[in-house]
Design a protein around this motif. Structure first.
Motif, mmCIF file in Angstrom:
data_model
loop_
_atom_site.group_PDB
_atom_site.id
_atom_site.type_symbol
_atom_site.label_atom_id
_atom_site.label_comp_id
_atom_site.label_asym_id
_atom_site.label_seq_id
_atom_site.Cartn_x
_atom_site.Cartn_y
_atom_site.Cartn_z
ATOM 1 N N UNK A 96 0.958 -1.159 0.077
ATOM 2 C CA UNK A 96 -0.213 0.293 0.251
ATOM 3 C C UNK A 96 1.126 1.053 0.126
ATOM 4 N N UNK A 97 0.480 1.877 -0.992
ATOM 5 C CA UNK A 97 1.345 3.034 -1.253
ATOM 6 C C UNK A 97 0.339 4.020 0.113
ATOM 7 N N UNK A 98 1.148 4.394 1.461
ATOM 8 C CA UNK A 98 0.413 5.353 2.281
ATOM 9 C C UNK A 98 0.292 6.367 2.286
ATOM 10 N N UNK A 152 6.645 -14.668 -5.350
ATOM 11 C CA UNK A 152 6.350 -13.404 -5.430
ATOM 12 C C UNK A 152 6.794 -12.952 -3.322
ATOM 13 N N UNK A 153 8.000 -11.999 -3.642
ATOM 14 C CA UNK A 153 8.572 -11.026 -2.271
ATOM 15 C C UNK A 153 9.328 -9.998 -2.937
ATOM 16 N N UNK A 154 8.629 -9.208 -1.579
ATOM 17 C CA UNK A 154 8.422 -7.241 -1.669
ATOM 18 C C UNK A 154 10.294 -7.521 -2.232
ATOM 19 N N UNK A 155 11.189 -8.157 -1.665
ATOM 20 C CA UNK A 155 12.586 -7.634 -1.818
ATOM 21 C C UNK A 155 13.761 -8.201 -2.898
ATOM 22 N N UNK A 156 12.457 -8.317 -3.843
ATOM 23 C CA UNK A 156 13.063 -9.444 -5.259
ATOM 24 C C UNK A 156 12.775 -8.289 -6.046
ATOM 25 N N UNK A 184 8.665 0.818 -4.511
ATOM 26 C CA UNK A 184 7.086 1.615 -3.628
ATOM 27 C C UNK A 184 8.005 0.902 -2.479
ATOM 28 N N UNK A 185 7.883 -0.406 -2.106
ATOM 29 C CA UNK A 185 8.402 -1.687 -0.788
ATOM 30 C C UNK A 185 9.843 -0.706 -0.333
ATOM 31 N N UNK A 211 14.924 -5.107 6.587
ATOM 32 C CA UNK A 211 14.443 -5.648 5.276
ATOM 33 C C UNK A 211 13.191 -5.611 5.018
ATOM 34 N N UNK A 212 12.888 -7.269 4.581
ATOM 35 C CA UNK A 212 11.722 -6.841 3.026
ATOM 36 C C UNK A 212 10.852 -7.460 3.865
#
Ligand code: PLP
Length: 406
Positions: A167-169, A289-293, A301-302, A311-312
Motif C-alpha cells: 500500500x502506498x501509505x 512473490x517477495x517484496x525484496x526481489x 515502492x516497498x 529487510x522486506x
C-alpha cells in the motif's frame, strides 16, 4: 527508505521495573483497584482522575497497569501518541472501524486483505448499515473514484495478505485526508519494517498473535493512534473497546512485553531468510512473490516505505500452479523434510505454510480471489528462524524436485 528507528524508540521508553527491583516488570492481575478516599471514585468516573491523567486505576477492562506498559511500548514502536491492546487482532480491527463508522457510513478497503477482515467488511458490517467498496489498493485512481460523501475510512494492510501487495501509505493518506476520511493500516505482516503512522496513517492495527509475539502461543491485538482516539475507544459511554470488552489479559501482556525487545532482531532474521529463499526459488524458475526481489512489481515502492535495516519481511508466496501441487509440496516439506509446519498463522519462530485460497482467504469468494491474484495453488510461507539457512534451502530444493515442481 525511511530513517525512523522503531528499535531505538522502544528502548528509550523501557523504564519499567518489577517489584523488588526485578528487571522484568511485575504482572498486575487485579481486576479492580482500591482508592484511599471514597471521593476519588466518582472523580475517576467523571473522567477527572483516571490513570491517563496521572490518577488511579479503576477496573482492568478500562486500563490495567501491565497492559498499559505494553501499550506504551507499542506506541513507541509505531511512533504514535498512544496505543491500546486488545484480546485479538480482529477485535482491534472491528473496534477501530466501529469507532470511526456509524450506520450509513462507507469504507473503502483493499481487496487483498486477511479473510476474516474481508468477511467483517463484506458480510458483518453491512448488517449494521456500514458498507464497503473493495478496490485494488495499488490503483490510486480506483481508490479516488470509490469515495462517496459518506466515506469515513480507507482500510488497507501495509503488505497485503497473502498477495503482498504494497500500500502506498503516503498517497493513500493524502487521498483520505482530502476527503475527510481516516487511513487505517493493518501492519501485522511488517512490524518494525514499515511504520505506517510515520508515513501518515491515522490508525495502525496489529494482530500481535503473529510476529510481535512470535511464539504462536498468544492471541492478541493492538490499536496504535492518537491519544484522543484511544480515549474515545475507552470512553465510559461509547468506547468500543471498553463497552464491547475485548480486554487483554495482563498475563498475555506480560508475555508479549518480554518478547517485544527482540522483535527487531527477529524481523531482520525473518527477512534475511525469506530473501535467501525467494532468491533461491526464483533461480529455479518458480513463480515467487517477495517484496525484496527486484522482479517484484512494487519493489521500488516497498524500498521507499521500509525502515532502514529490517529487510522486506518474513513472508513469501510460491504459486505451485494448483491446489493439488501446493498440498503435495507442503506434505513433503513437513513430513519428509522437517522444513516447517502446515498451519495457518504466521510470524512463528518455525516456518508455517498454508494454501491461502482454501484456508485464511476462503471467506473471499472464488471470483474475487482470482481478481486479486490469489490462485488456488498459492502457498504462503512464513519463514522461521530455526535450523541453518543452508539446510532449509537444501530441504526446499529436494522437496520441489520430489513434488515435481521444478
Ligand atoms: N490481520 C491480519 C493481516 C491477519 O493475518 C490476521 C490473522 O491471520 C488478523 C488480522 C486477525 O488476527 P487475530 O487472529 O489475532 O484476531
Amino acid at each position: 527508505m525511511q530513517t525512523f528507528n522503531p528499535e531505538q524508540m522502544m528502548a528509550k521508553d523501557r523504564r519499567e521495573f518489577g517489584e523488588h527491583g526485578g528487571v522484568a516488570p511485575s504482572i498486575s492481575r487485579s481486576s479492580t483497584f482500591t482508592v484511599m478516599e471514597p471521593g476519588t471514585m466518582p472523580e475517576i468516573f467523571q473522567g477527572e482522575k483516571g490513570p491517563d491523567q496521572g490518577g488511579c486505576f479503576l477496573y482492568s477492562r478500562h486500563f490495567n497497569p501491565t497492559v498499559d506498559v505494553l501499550s506504551r511500548y507499542l506506541a513507541a514502536m509505531e511512533g504514535t501518541e498512544s496505543a491500546i491492546c486488545t484480546a485479538s487482532g480482529m477485535s482491534a480491527i472491528s473496534c477501530t472501524i466501529l469507532q470511526l463508522c456509524h450506520s450509513g457510513d462507507h469504507v473503502i478497503a483493499s481487496d487483498t486483505i486477511y479473510g476474516g477482515s474481508h468477511a467483517l467488511f463484506a458480510e458483518l458490517l453491512p448488517q449494521m448499515n456500514i458498507h464497503t467498496t473493495f478496490v485494488d489498493i495499488t490503483d490510486t485512481a480506483a481508490v479516488a473514484a470509490a469515495f462517496t460523501e459518506n466515506t469515513r475510512v480507507v482500510y488497507t494492510e501495509a503488505f497485503g495478505n497473502p498477495t503482498l501487495r504494497v500500500a502506498d501509505i503516503p498517497s493513500l493518506t493524502e487521498l483520505a485526508h482530502q476527503k475527510g476520511a481516516s487511513l487505517v493500516v493493518d501492519n501485522t505482516f511488517s512490524p518494525a519494517i514499515i511504520s505506517p503512522a510515520m508515513l501518515g496513517a491515522d490508525v495502525v492495527v496489529h494482530s500481535m498473535t503473529k510476529f510481535i509475539n512470535g511464539a504462536s502461543d498468544v492471541i492478541a491485538g493492538a490499536i496504535c493512534a492518537s491519544r484522543d482516539f484511544v480515549l474515545q475507544l475507552m470512553d465510559l459511554h461509547t468506547g468500543r473497546v471498553l463497552l464491547l470488552g475485548p480486554t487483554m489479559d495482563p498475563r498475555a501482556a506480560f508475555d508479549i512485553i518480554q518478547r517485544l525487545p527482540h522483535l527487531p532482531i527477529r524481523m531482520r532474521e525473518h527477512s534475511r531468510r525469506a530473501m535467501a529463499m525467494a532468491e533461491f526459488l526464483q533461480e529455479t524458475g518458480a513463480a515467487i512473490t517477495y517484496p525484496g526481489l527486484p522482479s517484484f512489481s512494487q519493489h521500488a515502492l516497498a524500498g521507499q516505505l521500509i525502515n532502514e535495516g529490517y529487510g522486506f519481511g518474513g513472508i513469501l508466496t510460491l504459486d505451485c500452479g494448483n491446489g493439488e501441487k501446493a498440498n503435495r509440496l507442503m506434505g513433503i516439506l513437513q513430513n519428509e523434510e522437517n522444513f516447517g509446519y502446515i498451519a495457518v498463522s504466521l510470524g512463528y519462530f518455525d516456518t508455517l505454510m498454508s494454501c491461502s485460497s482454501s484456508s485464511t482467504s476462503s471467506e473471499i469468494p472464488e471470483a474475487e480471489q482470482m481478481r486479486m491474484g490469489l490462485s488456488p495453488g498459492l502457498l504462503r510461507i512464513s519463514m522461521g528462524l530455526t535450523g541453518s539457512l543452508n539446510e532449509r534451502l537444501d530441504q526446499m530444493k529436494r522437496a520441489v524436485e520430489k513434488a515435481g515442481l521444478d
